[in-house]
Design an enzyme around this catalytic site. Structure first.
Site, PDB file in Angstrom:
ATOM      1  N   ARG A   1       7.000  11.523  -1.387  1.00 25.19           N
ATOM      2  CA  ARG A   1       6.511  12.318  -3.215  1.00 25.19           C
ATOM      3  C   ARG A   1       4.750  12.568  -2.613  1.00 25.19           C
ATOM      4  O   ARG A   1       3.749  13.268  -3.503  1.00 25.19           O
ATOM      5  CB  ARG A   1       6.434  11.773  -3.828  1.00 25.19           C
ATOM      6  CG  ARG A   1       8.137  11.722  -4.779  1.00 25.19           C
ATOM      7  CD  ARG A   1       8.027  11.185  -5.830  1.00 25.19           C
ATOM      8  NE  ARG A   1      10.289  10.617  -5.842  1.00 25.19           N
ATOM      9  CZ  ARG A   1      10.524   9.794  -5.494  1.00 25.19           C
ATOM     10  NH1 ARG A   1      10.171   8.487  -5.072  1.00 25.19           N
ATOM     11  NH2 ARG A   1      11.824   9.607  -5.755  1.00 25.19           N
ATOM     12  N   ILE A   2       4.424  11.163  -2.503  1.00 24.43           N
ATOM     13  CA  ILE A   2       2.460  11.130  -2.604  1.00 24.43           C
ATOM     14  C   ILE A   2       2.249  11.537  -0.835  1.00 24.43           C
ATOM     15  O   ILE A   2       1.365  12.905  -0.888  1.00 24.43           O
ATOM     16  CB  ILE A   2       1.759   9.861  -2.111  1.00 24.43           C
ATOM     17  CG1 ILE A   2       1.944   9.633  -3.911  1.00 24.43           C
ATOM     18  CG2 ILE A   2       0.601   9.817  -2.955  1.00 24.43           C
ATOM     19  CD1 ILE A   2       2.403   8.234  -4.705  1.00 24.43           C
TER      20      ILE A   2
ATOM     21  N   THR B   1      -4.158   4.006   0.136  1.00 29.12           N
ATOM     22  CA  THR B   1      -4.078   4.039  -1.289  1.00 29.12           C
ATOM     23  C   THR B   1      -2.717   3.587  -1.903  1.00 29.12           C
ATOM     24  O   THR B   1      -1.742   3.745  -2.536  1.00 29.12           O
ATOM     25  CB  THR B   1      -4.309   4.813  -1.975  1.00 29.12           C
ATOM     26  OG1 THR B   1      -2.811   6.040  -0.882  1.00 29.12           O
ATOM     27  CG2 THR B   1      -5.330   6.058  -1.619  1.00 29.12           C
TER      28      THR B   1
ATOM     29  N   GLU C   1      -4.541  -8.050  -3.597  1.00 31.35           N
ATOM     30  CA  GLU C   1      -5.694  -7.582  -4.913  1.00 31.35           C
ATOM     31  C   GLU C   1      -4.824  -8.934  -5.960  1.00 31.35           C
ATOM     32  O   GLU C   1      -6.027  -8.325  -6.927  1.00 31.35           O
ATOM     33  CB  GLU C   1      -5.253  -6.241  -4.875  1.00 31.35           C
ATOM     34  CG  GLU C   1      -3.760  -5.955  -5.325  1.00 31.35           C
ATOM     35  CD  GLU C   1      -3.267  -4.491  -5.126  1.00 31.35           C
ATOM     36  OE1 GLU C   1      -4.279  -3.583  -4.245  1.00 31.35           O
ATOM     37  OE2 GLU C   1      -2.716  -4.075  -6.111  1.00 31.35           O
TER      38      GLU C   1
ATOM     39  N   HIS D   1      -7.366  -0.330  -7.212  1.00 31.23           N
ATOM     40  CA  HIS D   1      -6.113   0.131  -7.303  1.00 31.23           C
ATOM     41  C   HIS D   1      -6.591   1.299  -8.638  1.00 31.23           C
ATOM     42  O   HIS D   1      -5.770   1.048  -9.777  1.00 31.23           O
ATOM     43  CB  HIS D   1      -5.033  -0.585  -7.412  1.00 31.23           C
ATOM     44  CG  HIS D   1      -3.959  -0.710  -7.336  1.00 31.23           C
ATOM     45  ND1 HIS D   1      -2.383  -1.487  -6.682  1.00 31.23           N
ATOM     46  CD2 HIS D   1      -3.235   0.793  -7.589  1.00 31.23           C
ATOM     47  CE1 HIS D   1      -1.177  -0.563  -6.843  1.00 31.23           C
ATOM     48  NE2 HIS D   1      -1.716   0.189  -7.355  1.00 31.23           N
TER      49      HIS D   1
ATOM     50  N   ALA E   1      -5.590   4.840  -8.223  1.00 31.87           N
ATOM     51  CA  ALA E   1      -5.601   5.946  -7.556  1.00 31.87           C
ATOM     52  C   ALA E   1      -4.162   6.635  -8.825  1.00 31.87           C
ATOM     53  O   ALA E   1      -4.540   7.568  -9.127  1.00 31.87           O
ATOM     54  CB  ALA E   1      -4.219   5.688  -6.282  1.00 31.87           C
ATOM     55  N   PHE E   2      -3.430   5.213  -9.747  1.00 29.92           N
ATOM     56  CA  PHE E   2      -2.435   6.124 -10.393  1.00 29.92           C
ATOM     57  C   PHE E   2      -2.848   6.316 -11.439  1.00 29.92           C
ATOM     58  O   PHE E   2      -2.507   7.078 -12.451  1.00 29.92           O
ATOM     59  CB  PHE E   2      -1.065   5.399 -10.313  1.00 29.92           C
ATOM     60  CG  PHE E   2      -1.738   3.820 -11.502  1.00 29.92           C
ATOM     61  CD1 PHE E   2      -2.628   3.193 -10.832  1.00 29.92           C
ATOM     62  CD2 PHE E   2      -1.093   4.120 -12.850  1.00 29.92           C
ATOM     63  CE1 PHE E   2      -3.427   1.736 -11.982  1.00 29.92           C
ATOM     64  CE2 PHE E   2      -2.329   2.829 -13.646  1.00 29.92           C
ATOM     65  CZ  PHE E   2      -2.849   2.050 -13.172  1.00 29.92           C
TER      66      PHE E   2
HETATM   67  P1  NAD Z   1       7.971   8.152  -1.576  1.00 33.27           P
HETATM   68  O1  NAD Z   1       9.502   7.146  -1.676  1.00 33.27           O
HETATM   69  O2  NAD Z   1       8.660   8.972  -2.384  1.00 33.27           O
HETATM   70  O3  NAD Z   1       7.304   8.206   0.394  1.00 33.27           O
HETATM   71  C1  NAD Z   1       7.550   7.084   0.564  1.00 33.27           C
HETATM   72  C2  NAD Z   1       7.945   7.746   1.842  1.00 33.27           C
HETATM   73  O4  NAD Z   1       7.727   7.134   3.233  1.00 33.27           O
HETATM   74  C3  NAD Z   1       9.401   8.509   2.237  1.00 33.27           C
HETATM   75  O5  NAD Z   1       9.060   9.700   2.394  1.00 33.27           O
HETATM   76  C4  NAD Z   1       9.996   7.448   3.565  1.00 33.27           C
HETATM   77  O6  NAD Z   1      11.051   7.223   4.112  1.00 33.27           O
HETATM   78  C5  NAD Z   1       8.394   6.859   4.362  1.00 33.27           C
HETATM   79  N1  NAD Z   1       8.992   5.602   5.310  1.00 33.27           N
HETATM   80  C6  NAD Z   1       9.808   4.538   4.689  1.00 33.27           C
HETATM   81  N2  NAD Z   1       9.890   4.027   5.655  1.00 33.27           N
HETATM   82  C7  NAD Z   1       8.411   4.518   6.720  1.00 33.27           C
HETATM   83  C8  NAD Z   1       7.677   3.811   7.372  1.00 33.27           C
HETATM   84  N3  NAD Z   1       8.319   3.058   8.194  1.00 33.27           N
HETATM   85  N4  NAD Z   1       6.878   4.911   8.348  1.00 33.27           N
HETATM   86  C9  NAD Z   1       6.727   5.736   7.705  1.00 33.27           C
HETATM   87  N5  NAD Z   1       7.295   6.637   6.756  1.00 33.27           N
HETATM   88  C10 NAD Z   1       8.315   6.232   5.705  1.00 33.27           C
HETATM   89  O7  NAD Z   1       7.558   7.444  -2.772  1.00 33.27           O
HETATM   90  P2  NAD Z   1       5.903   7.759  -2.679  1.00 33.27           P
HETATM   91  O8  NAD Z   1       5.600   8.038  -4.529  1.00 33.27           O
HETATM   92  O9  NAD Z   1       5.410   8.744  -1.983  1.00 33.27           O
HETATM   93  O10 NAD Z   1       4.810   6.397  -2.923  1.00 33.27           O
HETATM   94  C11 NAD Z   1       3.397   6.333  -1.657  1.00 33.27           C
HETATM   95  C12 NAD Z   1       3.356   4.606  -2.180  1.00 33.27           C
HETATM   96  O11 NAD Z   1       2.458   4.794  -2.506  1.00 33.27           O
HETATM   97  C13 NAD Z   1       4.550   3.814  -2.546  1.00 33.27           C
HETATM   98  O12 NAD Z   1       5.494   2.821  -1.806  1.00 33.27           O
HETATM   99  C14 NAD Z   1       3.437   2.713  -3.527  1.00 33.27           C
HETATM  100  O13 NAD Z   1       3.753   1.701  -2.849  1.00 33.27           O
HETATM  101  C15 NAD Z   1       2.222   3.277  -3.433  1.00 33.27           C
HETATM  102  N6  NAD Z   1       1.339   3.968  -4.856  1.00 33.27           N
HETATM  103  C16 NAD Z   1       0.459   3.236  -4.893  1.00 33.27           C
HETATM  104  C17 NAD Z   1      -0.567   3.660  -6.430  1.00 33.27           C
HETATM  105  C18 NAD Z   1      -1.813   3.152  -6.679  1.00 33.27           C
HETATM  106  O14 NAD Z   1      -2.234   3.659  -8.131  1.00 33.27           O
HETATM  107  N7  NAD Z   1      -2.554   3.107  -5.395  1.00 33.27           N
HETATM  108  C19 NAD Z   1       0.414   4.902  -6.664  1.00 33.27           C
HETATM  109  C20 NAD Z   1       2.346   5.245  -6.883  1.00 33.27           C
HETATM  110  C21 NAD Z   1       2.227   4.555  -5.220  1.00 33.27           C
END
Ligand code: NAD
Length: 339
Positions: free
Chosen positions: A154-155, A232, A263, A295, A297-298
């Site tokens: 998603r991100i 992030t 963190e 932290h 970003a959200f």
């Molecule tokens: P998501 O589940 O939609 O996407 C994660 C992607 O990573 C998936 O497409 C998955 O197939 C892929 N993936 C899994 N294992 C992998 C690997 N070994 N190598 C490469 N890709 C791999 O998740 P998202 O909503 O895009 O969020 C991503 C991450 O961002 C979350 O896991 C969360 O920890 C982090 N996040 C951080 C904040 C913040 O405030 N900093 C906020 C929300 C999410």
């Protein structure tokens, strides 16, 4: 439903109280983080609501279960802080907010990339002090650079699209390629190839055993000298000590972080009057080419509204005996590479 809400700040309470007008749950807010010392606070609460640095290991889950808790409602997307196997054994339902505002995190990622590329963190302080010298502020154009996106969920997919709009050549790795991204010009390659070719590397995969310390001494050795590294996602994707050595040697030209592996002892608190004991973190802060946010970003209006609404919706659905929309499914766990 009575809900023990852990790790709350004023902003959490404000958003949750406002959203709860439509749900009517009995929310009891605790400032404390949930861990084995504080789990007794949840005694008698059928639901707990937790955040990224609450610790839901086997011991804590067992304490919750013994205290009568049936639902763990995460008010975040990542679930690496929950021992899901133990939760399943104890028949606890674990729900999260999978997609509250991927735009918020993607936009913050771009903000960090631009800040690091143009040394905005240095410029901001200089101008405030009446120092208008440009020495040390020499930046780099993002246009024309090769950007590597690890994880295009998603991100990551939004970050990839935004980098294309900035005229980058975008390389990506994911367990499964996103066809739409590939059609729009993103090239899917192995991580080794991405590390070797990228000027900017940004991490958007979840933290799981397979991705812990994805950025380490060895992967750094295969990167271009002067690479910009951006994280992030979750702190432990990066071996901080290895990154510090790479900053010292000049291998990493810029580092932009919103997350840090230790963190939990620092972020979300005002420690400005204290002596911070984490030498690894403090050493990172000394480099002029490092930008760190705590932290955040959200943390946008839109995301906070969505998080509180969806968390309360998960709780209502559980209370009605339905499966909460955000409940963690086998596919979610498999997508992290943890199973
Ligand atoms: P998501 O589940 O939609 O996407 C994660 C992607 O990573 C998936 O497409 C998955 O197939 C892929 N993936 C899994 N294992 C992998 C690997 N070994 N190598 C490469 N890709 C791999 O998740 P998202 O909503 O895009 O969020 C991503 C991450 O961002 C979350 O896991 C969360 O920890 C982090 N996040 C951080 C904040 C913040 O405030 N900093 C906020 C929300 C999410």
């Amino acid at each position: 439903m009575r809900v023990a809400v852990f790790s709350t700040k004023t902003y959490d309470r404000d958003f949750f109280r406002a959203a709860n007008a439509a749900f009517g749950h009995e929310l009891v807010f605790f400032e404390a983080r949930l861990n084995s010392q504080t789990a007794t606070l949840a005694k008698g609460f059928p639901a707990v609501c937790v955040f990224v640095n609450d610790d839901l290991d086997a011991r804590v889950l067992l304490m919750l279960e013994r205290g009568g808790t049936r639902l763990v409602a995460l008010r975040c997307a990542g679930f690496n802080n929950v021992d899901l196997q133990t939760a399943a054994q104890l028949e606890l339902t674990v729900a999260r907010v999978p997609a509250y505002s991927p735009q918020a995190v993607a936009e913050h990622t771009l903000a960090l990339i631009l800040a690091a590329a143009r040394r905005l963190h240095k410029a901001y302080n200089r101008v405030r002090e009446g120092n208008f010298s440009l020495d040390g502020l020499l930046g780099m154009d993002i246009a024309g650079k090769i950007a590597g996106v690890i994880g295009t969920g998603r991100i990551g997919r939004l970050v990839a699209k935004r980098l294309l709009a900035f005229e980058c050549r975008v390389l990506a790795f994911d367990l499964a390629a996103d066809e739409e991204l590939a059609a729009s010009g993103v090239e899917y390659l192995t991580t080794d190839e991405i590390f070797r070719r990228s000027d900017i590397i940004t991490l958007h995969c979840p933290l799981a055993p397979a991705t812990r310390h994805l950025i380490n001494e060895e992967s750094l050795a295969g990167m271009k000298r002067g690479v910009m590294l951006v994280n992030t996602s979750r702190g432990a994707l990066v071996d901080t000590r290895a990154v510090t050595r790479a900053l010292k040697s000049g291998k990493i030209g810029a580092l932009a972080l919103d997350v840090y592996e230790e963190e939990a002892d620092l972020f979300f608190e005002d420690l400005s009057n204290q002596v911070i004991q984490d030498d690894v973190f403090m050493r990172m802060l000394t480099f002029p080419n490092v930008v760190i946010t705590g932290h955040q970003a959200f943390f946008t209006h839109q995301a906070m509204e969505h998080i509180s609404r969806q968390t309360l919706e998960n709780i209502t659905q559980f209370e009605r005996g339905e499966t909460p929309v955000g409940s963690i499914k086998w596919e979610d766990v498999r997508a992290t590479g943890a199973a």
